[in-house]
Design a protein around this motif. Structure first.
Motif, short mmCIF file in Angstrom:
data_model
loop_
_atom_site.label_atom_id
_atom_site.label_comp_id
_atom_site.label_asym_id
_atom_site.label_seq_id
_atom_site.Cartn_x
_atom_site.Cartn_y
_atom_site.Cartn_z
N GLN A 1 38.44 50.17 42.38
CA GLN A 1 37.88 49.16 43.28
C GLN A 1 36.95 48.21 42.54
N ARG A 2 36.09 48.76 41.68
CA ARG A 2 35.18 47.93 40.90
C ARG A 2 35.96 47.00 39.96
N ILE A 3 36.97 47.55 39.29
CA ILE A 3 37.77 46.74 38.37
C ILE A 3 38.48 45.62 39.12
N TYR A 4 39.05 45.94 40.29
CA TYR A 4 39.74 44.93 41.09
C TYR A 4 38.77 43.82 41.50
N GLU A 5 37.61 44.19 42.04
CA GLU A 5 36.64 43.19 42.49
C GLU A 5 36.10 42.35 41.34
N LEU A 6 35.83 42.99 40.21
CA LEU A 6 35.30 42.23 39.07
C LEU A 6 36.35 41.29 38.49
N ASN A 7 37.61 41.72 38.44
CA ASN A 7 38.67 40.83 37.97
C ASN A 7 38.84 39.64 38.90
N ASP A 8 38.75 39.89 40.21
CA ASP A 8 38.84 38.80 41.18
C ASP A 8 37.67 37.83 41.00
N ARG A 9 36.49 38.37 40.82
CA ARG A 9 35.30 37.53 40.61
C ARG A 9 35.42 36.74 39.31
N ARG A 10 35.96 37.37 38.29
CA ARG A 10 36.16 36.68 37.01
C ARG A 10 37.11 35.51 37.15
N LYS A 11 38.19 35.71 37.93
CA LYS A 11 39.16 34.63 38.13
C LYS A 11 38.51 33.45 38.83
N ARG A 12 37.69 33.73 39.86
CA ARG A 12 37.01 32.64 40.57
C ARG A 12 36.03 31.91 39.66
N ILE A 13 35.30 32.67 38.85
CA ILE A 13 34.34 32.05 37.93
C ILE A 13 35.07 31.22 36.88
N ALA A 14 36.20 31.74 36.39
CA ALA A 14 36.97 31.03 35.36
C ALA A 14 37.52 29.71 35.91
N SER A 15 38.02 29.71 37.15
CA SER A 15 38.53 28.45 37.71
C SER A 15 37.38 27.48 37.95
N GLY A 16 36.23 27.98 38.39
CA GLY A 16 35.06 27.12 38.55
C GLY A 16 34.60 26.55 37.22
N TYR A 17 34.67 27.38 36.19
CA TYR A 17 34.29 26.96 34.84
C TYR A 17 35.16 25.79 34.38
N LYS A 18 36.46 25.89 34.61
CA LYS A 18 37.37 24.82 34.19
C LYS A 18 37.10 23.53 34.96
N ARG A 19 36.84 23.66 36.27
CA ARG A 19 36.53 22.47 37.07
C ARG A 19 35.22 21.82 36.60
N GLN A 20 34.23 22.64 36.27
CA GLN A 20 32.94 22.11 35.83
C GLN A 20 33.06 21.39 34.50
N ILE A 21 33.85 21.94 33.59
CA ILE A 21 34.08 21.28 32.29
C ILE A 21 34.78 19.94 32.52
N ALA A 22 35.81 19.93 33.40
CA ALA A 22 36.55 18.69 33.66
C ALA A 22 35.63 17.64 34.29
N ALA A 23 34.82 18.04 35.27
CA ALA A 23 33.91 17.10 35.92
C ALA A 23 32.91 16.53 34.92
N SER A 24 32.40 17.38 34.04
CA SER A 24 31.45 16.93 33.04
C SER A 24 32.11 15.95 32.07
N ALA A 25 33.32 16.26 31.63
CA ALA A 25 34.02 15.39 30.68
C ALA A 25 34.34 14.03 31.31
N ILE A 26 34.78 14.05 32.57
CA ILE A 26 35.10 12.78 33.25
C ILE A 26 33.84 11.94 33.42
N ALA A 27 32.76 12.55 33.89
CA ALA A 27 31.52 11.81 34.09
C ALA A 27 30.98 11.27 32.76
N MET A 28 31.07 12.07 31.71
CA MET A 28 30.59 11.62 30.39
C MET A 28 31.43 10.45 29.89
N THR A 29 32.75 10.54 30.04
CA THR A 29 33.63 9.46 29.58
C THR A 29 33.37 8.17 30.35
N LEU A 30 33.28 8.29 31.69
CA LEU A 30 32.99 7.09 32.49
C LEU A 30 31.62 6.51 32.14
#
Length: 196
Positions: free
Chosen positions: A78-107
């Motif tokens: 159960q812990r492994i399942y929940e932590l993997n799920d949380r990791r996936k959400r954090i990883a997708s948020g991480y990618k969006r944050q990097i993209a938003a930062s790069a776009i704002a910096m470029t503009l």
């Protein structure tokens, strides 16, 4: 061994006092003296999860799993399942944050450069003109719009640091370095109660 037991007792005391990093140190010292003590991996996983160190918690739970009883294995799964799920959400948020930062910096850099170019065009006209001739309305507009564009460019560059700092925090959490909330609570005995 007595030395390992001493560090485990200290680790439990540190955990009860919410000093999770100190508890982790004590459990790691105990693991040095008793490397085959199976519950230490679970304790290290719990302490890592309490600190928000998702990567470390997952590896410790996975190291404990082969030695777990059937009931313990259910909790660990159960812990492994929940932590993997949380990791996936954090990883997708991480990618969006990097993209938003790069776009704002470029503009921001583009607007800053465009603003500087417009201001340069307007001011060049003034230097080409004689001192007796006032700056034309069109050249004044170049300078004004260039200044406004440069200000917006600076604002975009400053804004780009907000998602960048969030992405750094997310990356640290994925790598097992950051602090975060926990659903683990000390049950008053020799274990931890999980809130589901």
């Amino acid at each position: 061994p007595p030395k390992a037991r001493k560090h485990v007792v200290k680790g439990i005391q540190q955990f009860e006092g919410n000093a999770f990093s100190n508890a982790e140190e004590e459990f790691r010292r105990a693991a040095f003296f008793a490397p085959k003590w199976r519950s230490l991996h679970f304790n290290l996983g719990v302490v890592a999860e309490a600190q928000g160190k998702l990567g470390t918690a997952l590896s410790e739970y996975q190291a404990f799993k082969p030695y777990a009883s059937p009931d313990e294995a259910m909790v660990v799964d159960q812990r492994i399942y929940e932590l993997n799920d949380r990791r996936k959400r954090i990883a997708s948020g991480y990618k969006r944050q990097i993209a938003a930062s790069a776009i704002a910096m470029t503009l921001g850099v583009g607007m800053l450069g465009g603003g500087a170019a417009l201001m340069g065009i307007g001011l060049k006209a003034k230097s080409d003109a004689t001192t007796e001739t006032p700056l034309s309305e069109q050249h004044k507009k170049f300078v004004t719009y260039g200044g406004i564009l440069a200000v917006f460019g600076l604002m975009a560059i400053v804004y780009s640091f907000i998602p960048l700092t969030k992405s750094i925090k997310s990356k640290r959490q994925l790598d097992g370095l950051a602090l975060g909330p926990t659903r683990l609570h000390w049950d008053g005995g020799a274990g931890v109660r999980l809130r589901f």
